[in-house]
Design a protein around this motif. Structure first.
Motif, short mmCIF file in Angstrom:
data_model
loop_
_atom_site.label_atom_id
_atom_site.label_comp_id
_atom_site.label_asym_id
_atom_site.label_seq_id
_atom_site.Cartn_x
_atom_site.Cartn_y
_atom_site.Cartn_z
N GLY A 288 7.37 -30.84 -16.38
CA GLY A 288 6.51 -31.42 -15.36
C GLY A 288 7.18 -31.28 -14.00
O GLY A 288 8.42 -31.30 -13.90
N TYR A 289 6.38 -31.11 -12.95
CA TYR A 289 6.86 -30.99 -11.57
C TYR A 289 7.76 -29.77 -11.36
O TYR A 289 8.63 -29.77 -10.49
N THR A 290 7.57 -28.74 -12.17
CA THR A 290 8.41 -27.54 -12.04
C THR A 290 7.53 -26.35 -11.70
O THR A 290 6.30 -26.42 -11.65
N GLY A 291 8.19 -25.22 -11.46
CA GLY A 291 7.52 -23.93 -11.34
C GLY A 291 8.20 -22.95 -12.28
O GLY A 291 9.41 -23.02 -12.48
N VAL A 292 7.43 -22.06 -12.88
CA VAL A 292 7.97 -21.05 -13.79
C VAL A 292 7.57 -19.68 -13.24
O VAL A 292 6.39 -19.32 -13.22
N LEU A 293 8.55 -18.94 -12.76
CA LEU A 293 8.33 -17.64 -12.15
C LEU A 293 8.82 -16.55 -13.09
O LEU A 293 9.99 -16.56 -13.51
N THR A 294 7.93 -15.61 -13.43
CA THR A 294 8.26 -14.51 -14.33
C THR A 294 7.93 -13.20 -13.64
O THR A 294 6.83 -13.04 -13.13
N VAL A 295 8.90 -12.30 -13.64
CA VAL A 295 8.76 -11.04 -12.90
C VAL A 295 8.91 -9.87 -13.89
O VAL A 295 9.83 -9.86 -14.72
N PHE A 296 8.02 -8.88 -13.75
CA PHE A 296 8.03 -7.69 -14.60
C PHE A 296 8.66 -6.52 -13.86
O PHE A 296 8.40 -6.31 -12.69
N SER B 112 0.82 -1.22 0.00
CA SER B 112 0.00 0.00 0.00
C SER B 112 0.85 1.26 0.00
O SER B 112 0.36 2.33 -0.34
N SER B 113 2.13 1.14 0.38
CA SER B 113 3.03 2.28 0.38
C SER B 113 4.36 1.87 -0.25
O SER B 113 5.37 1.72 0.43
N PRO B 114 4.37 1.62 -1.57
CA PRO B 114 5.57 1.08 -2.19
C PRO B 114 6.73 2.05 -2.16
O PRO B 114 6.55 3.25 -2.27
N SER B 115 7.93 1.50 -1.99
CA SER B 115 9.15 2.30 -1.97
C SER B 115 9.52 2.72 -3.38
O SER B 115 9.34 1.96 -4.33
N PRO B 116 10.07 3.92 -3.57
CA PRO B 116 10.53 4.32 -4.89
C PRO B 116 11.70 3.47 -5.38
O PRO B 116 12.01 3.45 -6.57
N ASP B 117 12.36 2.75 -4.45
CA ASP B 117 13.47 1.89 -4.86
C ASP B 117 13.00 0.53 -5.38
O ASP B 117 13.79 -0.23 -5.92
N ARG B 118 11.72 0.23 -5.19
CA ARG B 118 11.21 -1.07 -5.64
C ARG B 118 11.22 -1.11 -7.16
O ARG B 118 10.73 -0.21 -7.82
N ARG B 119 11.74 -2.18 -7.72
CA ARG B 119 11.84 -2.28 -9.17
C ARG B 119 11.02 -3.42 -9.75
O ARG B 119 11.13 -3.70 -10.93
N ILE B 120 10.27 -4.10 -8.93
CA ILE B 120 9.40 -5.17 -9.40
C ILE B 120 7.96 -4.67 -9.41
O ILE B 120 7.46 -4.20 -8.40
N ALA B 121 7.32 -4.76 -10.58
CA ALA B 121 5.95 -4.27 -10.71
C ALA B 121 4.92 -5.37 -10.50
O ALA B 121 3.81 -5.10 -10.03
N GLY B 122 5.26 -6.59 -10.85
CA GLY B 122 4.33 -7.69 -10.71
C GLY B 122 4.97 -8.99 -11.15
O GLY B 122 6.08 -9.00 -11.71
N ALA B 123 4.29 -10.11 -10.89
CA ALA B 123 4.86 -11.42 -11.19
C ALA B 123 3.77 -12.40 -11.57
O ALA B 123 2.61 -12.27 -11.15
N ILE B 124 4.16 -13.41 -12.37
CA ILE B 124 3.28 -14.52 -12.74
C ILE B 124 3.99 -15.81 -12.34
O ILE B 124 5.17 -16.00 -12.65
N TYR B 125 3.28 -16.67 -11.63
CA TYR B 125 3.87 -17.94 -11.21
C TYR B 125 2.98 -19.08 -11.67
O TYR B 125 1.80 -19.16 -11.31
N VAL B 126 3.56 -19.96 -12.49
CA VAL B 126 2.86 -21.16 -12.96
C VAL B 126 3.58 -22.37 -12.37
O VAL B 126 4.78 -22.57 -12.61
N SER B 127 2.86 -23.14 -11.58
CA SER B 127 3.45 -24.30 -10.92
C SER B 127 2.69 -25.56 -11.30
O SER B 127 1.54 -25.50 -11.74
N CYS B 128 3.34 -26.70 -11.12
CA CYS B 128 2.72 -27.98 -11.43
C CYS B 128 1.56 -28.26 -10.47
O CYS B 128 1.66 -27.98 -9.27
#
Length: 419
Positions: A410-418, A351-367
């Protein structure tokens, strides 16, 4: 850095869950730290809501008219920041503040490439697919070839009802959508991103080798015949400690044993006892005592590298933490003020993001075979992601197969960060 608004909710009636999600999104859209006018929406639902997929898409798109493009799919479970929904009706939405000229939604009626001549070149793509689609592996490889980097990320829809996908390109940039309602069954769909969209994606493995890496020295179809010149069945029985004289114990051990495969010339293990990211894990589906062979759920060929393996929660946890640390290292500043570090660690950091934060969002697809139960408790997998990656907007789903690069895993996770 503006955060991507996101929301999730569960309720037996989808209109109630949608109402809760919309309320969360509108609250975030009004906050200064969040993107105020995103045009791309990601929508994931559990299979309880699959029969109402069109109604859900129509409702959320009508309530958020500024969001012109949508993509997503169904899973036996869905994920959001710090929470997993399995075996319950739920939906999750994230609104991505990506410049409209830097993405294209595609589907079977609006394939990737329909926007050619408009100055858009796909560099990467989020892909959702139906596991029942014929020649799926070839289609995914062909899709990867249509991108400049050859890198895809996403997963296969997983549903005990309808394996639906969402794909709506409503901003006028895609030809071919026509009167299609945006809910599809079969084939591939998703969203391609241009060079201007910064993202980092990693694959985390969920299995641990039980023996050493070997070369496939002969094979036929999906049957491993010899490994390093030795009969494949003999190698399997020796490494797994199996005796066919005790059939019941042998079957139990075989069900727990999997095969990790990599292409000819590629190493199976990144380091001792750990699979590399290009390894595809497949089930053992039968034994061939006559030829001393082992049948696996994939085509195999001479020259491939392999290792027998087991699912291992401790190894999966360590590898998940590793990829999160690698991604954070890509995005976070090398030096951060004490105030900024404290703000990111605070419970209300979103709710109060830091200006130093560089991650806007993420998608996680897991088995679908991972999730909290595999990691030791409800929502345990997503809690590991949150602790390791930080409290960032995240949505995703639990898939029937995970897509990364041009492979189906199979049996993996795929993490993608914007960023």
């Amino acid at each position: 850095m503006k955060l991507f608004p996101f929301a999730h909710a569960t309720h037996p009636q989808w209109p109630m869950a949608a109402g809760l999600v919309l309320a969360q999104l509108r609250a975030q859209l009004a906050l200064p730290g969040y993107a105020a006018s995103p045009t791309l929406g990601l929508l994931y639902i559990t299979d309880h809501y699959a029969p109402y997929a069109q109604d859900i898409l129509d409702h959320v798109s009508a309530e958020l008219p500024e969001v012109t493009d949508w993509c997503g799919t169904v899973g036996v479970g869905i994920a959001s920041s710090n929470v997993e929904y399995f075996d319950e009706p739920a939906l999750a939405v994230m609104l991505c503040a990506v410049p409209p000229h830097q993405y294209r939604v595609f589907s079977g009626v609006a394939p990737l490439g329909a926007g050619e001549g408009m100055g858009f070149e796909p560099h990467t793509a989020l892909v959702h697919a139906d596991a029942a689609t014929p020649d799926l592996g070839e289609l995914i490889a062909e899709m990867a070839d249509r991108t400049a980097t050859g890198y895809l990320f996403g997963g296969l829809a997983a549903s005990r009802q309808q394996a639906v996908q969402f794909a709506v390109g409503g901003n006028g940039n895609i030809k071919g959508q026509g009167k299609a309602g945006g809910v599809f069954r079969g084939g591939l769909s998703g969203v391609a991103f241009g060079e201007g969209v910064k993202l980092v994606s990693r694959v985390t493995q969920g299995c641990q080798p039980t023996g050493r890496e070997r070369e496939v020295t002969s094979a036929e179809g999906n049957v491993l015949l010899t490994l390093d010149g030795e009969p494949a069945l003999d190698v399997l029985l020796d490494e797994a400690g199996i005796s066919l004289d005790r059939p019941q114990a042998a079957m139990s051990a075989l069900r727990a044993t999997l095969v990790g495969l990599s292409a000819p010339g590629d190493d199976v293990m990144a380091r001792a006892g750990t699979f590399g990211t290009d390894v595809e894990v497949r089930h053992i589906i039968g034994l061939d005592p006559g030829r001393r062979g082992v049948a696996v759920a994939s085509q195999v060929e001479k020259g491939m590298r392999m290792a027998f393996c087991h699912r291992n929660a401790q190894a999966a946890r360590a590898d998940l933490m590793r990829i999160c640390a690698e991604i954070r290292e890509e995005f976070e500043p090398e030096e951060m003020s004490l105030h900024a570090a404290a703000a990111m660690a605070a419970p209300d950091a979103l709710s109060s993001p830091s200006p130093d934060r560089r991650i806007a969002g993420a998608i996680y697809v897991s088995c679908a075979g991972r999730g909290g139960p595999h990691f030791g408790g409800p929502s345990a997998e997503l809690q590991i992601v949150r602790r390791a990656l930080g409290d960032v907007p995240l949505v995703g789903f639990f898939a029937g197969g995970e897509i990364a690069r041009h492979h189906v895993y199979g049996y993996t996770g795929v993490l993608t960060v914007f960023g």
